[in-house]
Design an enzyme around this catalytic site. Sequence first.
Site, mmCIF file in Angstrom:
data_model
loop_
_atom_site.group_PDB
_atom_site.id
_atom_site.type_symbol
_atom_site.label_atom_id
_atom_site.label_comp_id
_atom_site.label_asym_id
_atom_site.label_seq_id
_atom_site.Cartn_x
_atom_site.Cartn_y
_atom_site.Cartn_z
ATOM 1 N N PRO A 2 0.968 -1.166 -0.056
ATOM 2 C CA PRO A 2 0.101 -0.099 0.060
ATOM 3 C C PRO A 2 0.818 1.330 -0.121
ATOM 4 O O PRO A 2 1.751 1.279 0.760
ATOM 5 C CB PRO A 2 -0.744 0.138 1.278
ATOM 6 C CG PRO A 2 -0.506 -1.392 1.632
ATOM 7 C CD PRO A 2 0.400 -1.960 0.822
ATOM 8 N N GLU A 3 0.605 2.363 -1.005
ATOM 9 C CA GLU A 3 1.277 3.534 -0.990
ATOM 10 C C GLU A 3 0.125 4.454 -0.435
ATOM 11 O O GLU A 3 -0.797 4.202 -0.248
ATOM 12 C CB GLU A 3 1.726 3.764 -2.577
ATOM 13 C CG GLU A 3 2.609 2.632 -2.750
ATOM 14 C CD GLU A 3 3.053 2.730 -4.329
ATOM 15 O OE1 GLU A 3 3.138 3.927 -5.015
ATOM 16 O OE2 GLU A 3 3.496 1.855 -5.016
ATOM 17 N N LYS A 57 3.132 6.714 4.288
ATOM 18 C CA LYS A 57 2.600 5.435 4.029
ATOM 19 C C LYS A 57 1.843 5.057 5.511
ATOM 20 O O LYS A 57 1.496 3.584 5.817
ATOM 21 C CB LYS A 57 3.621 4.330 3.500
ATOM 22 C CG LYS A 57 3.962 4.663 1.905
ATOM 23 C CD LYS A 57 4.758 3.553 1.468
ATOM 24 C CE LYS A 57 5.626 3.973 0.300
ATOM 25 N NZ LYS A 57 6.637 2.927 -0.054
ATOM 26 N N ARG A 272 14.462 -2.047 -7.928
ATOM 27 C CA ARG A 272 13.199 -2.315 -7.911
ATOM 28 C C ARG A 272 13.133 -2.873 -9.421
ATOM 29 O O ARG A 272 13.268 -1.990 -10.343
ATOM 30 C CB ARG A 272 12.135 -1.386 -7.360
ATOM 31 C CG ARG A 272 12.716 -0.985 -5.870
ATOM 32 C CD ARG A 272 11.863 -2.190 -4.908
ATOM 33 N NE ARG A 272 10.642 -2.266 -5.093
ATOM 34 C CZ ARG A 272 9.589 -1.544 -4.340
ATOM 35 N NH1 ARG A 272 10.056 -0.739 -3.509
ATOM 36 N NH2 ARG A 272 8.165 -1.923 -4.371
#
Length: 312
Positions: A2-3, A57, A272
């Site tokens: 979740p961002e 976050k 990433r």
Amino acid sequence: MPELPEVETVARGLRRAILGRRIVSVTLGKTDFIDDPAALEEHLPGRQIAAVERFGKFMLLRLSAAAGLNRVPTNGDAAPAALLVHLGMTGQIAPMPSAQPREKHTHVCLLLDDGRELRYTDVRRFGRIAYLTEAPLAEELKEFGADPLEASDDEFASRIRGRRARIKALLLDQSVLRGVGNIYADESLWRAKIHPARLGAQLSKQQAKTLRRVLQEILQKAIVMRGSSISDFLDAEGEPGEYQRHHRAYGREGKACYRCKSSVRRAIVAGRSSYFCPKCQPGPRGFAVLPLRGETKKRVKRRNARRPSARL
Ligand SMILES: [Zn+2]
């Protein structure tokens, strides 16, 4: 993970559902993701949930001074405090009827004064929960950078353009901007036509301005659509978000770019997976793009050698 938009969605849901409720008791399961489990059991009962905020976050459940206890408040319980919640990869937090059976991976249950339980469920337990009084909380939060929805043009530009790190790494760095993760970094870079491996210091003023604008637009639209559900994100009402339908780069390897029809590619930047259009987002010379499924080594080598370098 979740961002910002997903955490904002959960925070708004909790605000609607549990604001003003008092915590009656605490039941814990596995506690390896909780800073000090005993502190939750000792200090939460009797406290009222006075506000639910998002910070990057993180979610902050602001707790008023304890009341309605059979004991005289001790250990600072007369002062405000907060419960810091990070959802990690798979964390979900939602109020439920206490009669509803608990799921296997529910590890924190806060019984509320209306009979419901606020439950935190986390399969992988990469989340974090901490009970913090004001001074340690302030200490914790000062490490973080600007909220991208609040940063001015000048602040955004100075945080990005003064740095010789890759723009993707800067967007993910929570001490630069708080709340952006892999999805919204890739989406905003695609929209701004900036390659993820470009250096922050090499962006023009105009590019920084564009990036800030599109990042804010994307985050705001994603909040309206209650976030992106890639694997298992659910909001505080147990519903998935809808913004994944609007992704233009993230997760679209091999699919046609919405602007120019080239194949969206993937490369590892800042450790990433990063998705981008090689035509709309020209990258540094020799920057390696991962092969598409079924692509030969020779072809990858030829393609990488052809990559434009003039706009690095
Ligand atoms: Zn394109």
